[in-house]
Design a protein around this motif. Structure first.
Motif, PDB file in Angstrom:
ATOM      1  N   SER A 110       0.835  -1.201   0.000  1.00  0.00           N
ATOM      2  CA  SER A 110       0.000   0.000   0.000  1.00  0.00           C
ATOM      3  C   SER A 110       0.867   1.247   0.000  1.00  0.00           C
ATOM      4  N   ASP A 111       1.935   1.225   0.791  1.00  0.00           N
ATOM      5  CA  ASP A 111       2.882   2.329   0.827  1.00  0.00           C
ATOM      6  C   ASP A 111       3.510   2.538  -0.551  1.00  0.00           C
ATOM      7  N   ARG A 112       3.827   1.433  -1.226  1.00  0.00           N
ATOM      8  CA  ARG A 112       4.446   1.514  -2.553  1.00  0.00           C
ATOM      9  C   ARG A 112       3.480   2.144  -3.567  1.00  0.00           C
ATOM     10  N   VAL A 113       2.193   1.782  -3.485  1.00  0.00           N
ATOM     11  CA  VAL A 113       1.198   2.350  -4.406  1.00  0.00           C
ATOM     12  C   VAL A 113       1.115   3.861  -4.226  1.00  0.00           C
ATOM     13  N   LEU A 114       1.077   4.309  -2.972  1.00  0.00           N
ATOM     14  CA  LEU A 114       0.987   5.752  -2.720  1.00  0.00           C
ATOM     15  C   LEU A 114       2.217   6.477  -3.250  1.00  0.00           C
ATOM     16  N   ARG A 115       3.397   5.906  -3.049  1.00  0.00           N
ATOM     17  CA  ARG A 115       4.615   6.544  -3.551  1.00  0.00           C
ATOM     18  C   ARG A 115       4.613   6.609  -5.078  1.00  0.00           C
ATOM     19  N   GLN A 116       4.104   5.549  -5.717  1.00  0.00           N
ATOM     20  CA  GLN A 116       4.052   5.539  -7.186  1.00  0.00           C
ATOM     21  C   GLN A 116       3.105   6.604  -7.721  1.00  0.00           C
ATOM     22  N   MET A 117       2.094   6.960  -6.948  1.00  0.00           N
ATOM     23  CA  MET A 117       1.158   7.998  -7.377  1.00  0.00           C
ATOM     24  C   MET A 117       1.847   9.355  -7.482  1.00  0.00           C
ATOM     25  N   GLY A 118       2.900   9.568  -6.682  1.00  0.00           N
ATOM     26  CA  GLY A 118       3.651  10.821  -6.758  1.00  0.00           C
ATOM     27  C   GLY A 118       2.816  12.041  -6.466  1.00  0.00           C
ATOM     28  N   CYS A 119       1.956  11.956  -5.438  1.00  0.00           N
ATOM     29  CA  CYS A 119       1.008  13.038  -5.168  1.00  0.00           C
ATOM     30  C   CYS A 119       1.519  14.043  -4.135  1.00  0.00           C
ATOM     31  N   GLY A 120       2.748  13.843  -3.638  1.00  0.00           N
ATOM     32  CA  GLY A 120       3.312  14.806  -2.697  1.00  0.00           C
ATOM     33  C   GLY A 120       2.983  14.550  -1.247  1.00  0.00           C
TER      34      GLY A 120
END
Length: 434
Positions: A74-84
């Motif tokens: 889940s952490d990896r998905v959020l980082r991949q989103m690159g939303c700041g």
């Protein structure tokens, strides 16, 4: 929309859109019931990142998950989103002191973690409870099944500023525990709209003439060829036995179960997810929370213990709008006892060629905290290791180490070239993942 583009997703499905509106546009607590593989992680992450105050460096949202793999994913998905929005995964298997140092450095606004480890950080003041407004419990049915009631009750009781709760499950919720304190709950139920096993999954029965199914499994995998497959078993020692047998036969496999240490489990998942092993041999630990892109086949070496186990196993394939296959290997005295399963017979042909992945995986003992990037690793492997860009596949860089997919036939020469060499002036371990 930029986050979706970075993930390669064109549009939200109906469940994700309704979840987005319910979480972002209302003040309700939200219960999301939706099948495995339908994209529940994005369903809560997309609205959550919009609710987070980017100017506030405190933890504002906790995402409670049943295991370390789901917290990392889940952490990896959020980082991949690159939303700041900054985030961190917290879980057992490493010291809380080490995580505390990273928490101080990262100043995450969202923390993904297991109940016990999050409680530990809250008790020690490593996470300030006074700024946490949002609580997500992902796979809350699994959290209850694993006996986390007391930990979750304690956790919720220590959040004085909590405003909103979001619960997610891939199975029907009989009753929400009282300690969750849901208020004005908006229920989004997508379970009734789906077949228990998706219509996009072809279901097959494979007859094993012997009670010991090893030879049948080997032949089935040869018939499947280079496609990736997860083989599910019910016991840890069975995973070890089957994995050892397949390796002796020449297959490139990854073994995965709860008895392995953290590094072994991560090695196995990275090897499989980057395509450098074709077979993941696992207990039902891999049936929940793992998003393995483009997984074509799910094989039941041991029949699932119940209907729920089947749903989660098969949910690893045909994710989003993809298609997939599931195979039941049935011994002489066995029958598929799950209601509603209509399996076609699958005839095995005599095949002698073993599927061999093109890539292998190497481990590099430096990561983001050492100021090492994907570009640094690619440059090091090309300039020092003698590789070309075509020899290098997926690169995954974590805080302290990295995994790299490298063309199998050049790994040995590359390892010789980089032996004793430094990356950005740092000595490091570079070794193959077996």
């Amino acid at each position: 929309m930029k986050g979706l583009e970075k993930l390669g997703i064109a549009e939200l499905n109906s469940m994700q859109q309704e979840a987005y509106d319910a979480i972002l546009r209302t003040q309700n607590d939200v219960l999301i019931l939706s099948p495995t593989g339908s994209g529940k992680t994005l369903a809560y992450l997309l609205p959550l990142v919009e609710l987070i105050d980017a100017n506030n460096d405190n933890v504002q949202a906790l995402v409670v998950v049943p295991g370390r793999e789901l917290s990392l994913q889940s952490d990896r998905v959020l980082r991949q989103m690159g939303c700041g929005v900054r985030s961190q995964a917290c879980y057992g298997g490493r010291t809380a002191m080490e995580e505390h140092k990273v928490l101080k450095q990262n100043r995450p606004q969202i923390v993904f973690g297991t109940p016990g480890r999050i409680n530990d950080h809250l008790e020690k003041g490593n996470i300030d409870a006074n700024n946490i407004k949002y609580l997500v419990i992902d796979e809350f049915d699994k959290c209850l099944e694993m006996g986390f009631q007391n930990e979750m009750s304690k956790l919720i009781a220590t959040l004085p500023a909590l405003r909103r709760r979001v619960l997610l499950s891939a199975t029907e919720a009989e009753q929400i525990p009282r300690f969750v304190e849901m208020k004005k709950t908006q229920r989004l139920d997508y379970l009734d709209d789906e077949q228990e096993v998706s219509e996009r999954v072809e279901v097959y029965e494979v007859k094993s003439p012997q009670k010991d199914k090893l030879d049948t499994l080997s032949l089935l995998l040869k018939n499947i060829g280079e496609q990736q497959s997860v083989v599910f078993l019910n016991y840890r020692d069975s995973v070890e036995r089957v994995d050892q047998y397949l390796r002796q036969q020449g297959f490139v496999t990854s073994a995965f179960h709860g008895g392995l240490d953290q590094r072994q489990r991560e090695d196995a998942l990275y090897k499989f997810s980057n395509g450098s092993s074709t077979v993941l041999v696992s207990t039902d630990l891999a049936s929940r929370g793992l998003d393995i892109p483009n997984l074509e086949n799910v094989i039941h070496y041991h029949l699932p213990v119940n209907e729920e186990a089947l749903i989660h196993r098969v949910g690893r394939t045909a994710r989003w709008q993809a298609s997939g296959r599931t195979f039941f290997i049935v011994g002489p005295e066995e029958k598929i006892m799950v209601e509603g399963i209509d399996a076609e017979p699958f005839e095995l042909n005599a095949v002698s060629v073993l599927p061999k992945p093109i890539m292998g995986t190497i481990y590099i003992g430096k990561g983001k905290k050492d100021k090492i990037s994907k570009g640094d690793i690619a440059g090091f492997l090309c300039k020092v290791g003698g590789l070309s860009s075509q020899d290098i596949g997926r690169i995954d860089v974590t805080d302290r180490y990295a995994y790299v997919a490298v063309r199998r036939e050049v790994i040995n020469s590359m390892l010789k070239n980089v032996s004793g060499q430094k990356i950005k002036g740092l000595k490091t371990v570079v070794e193959p993942v077996r």
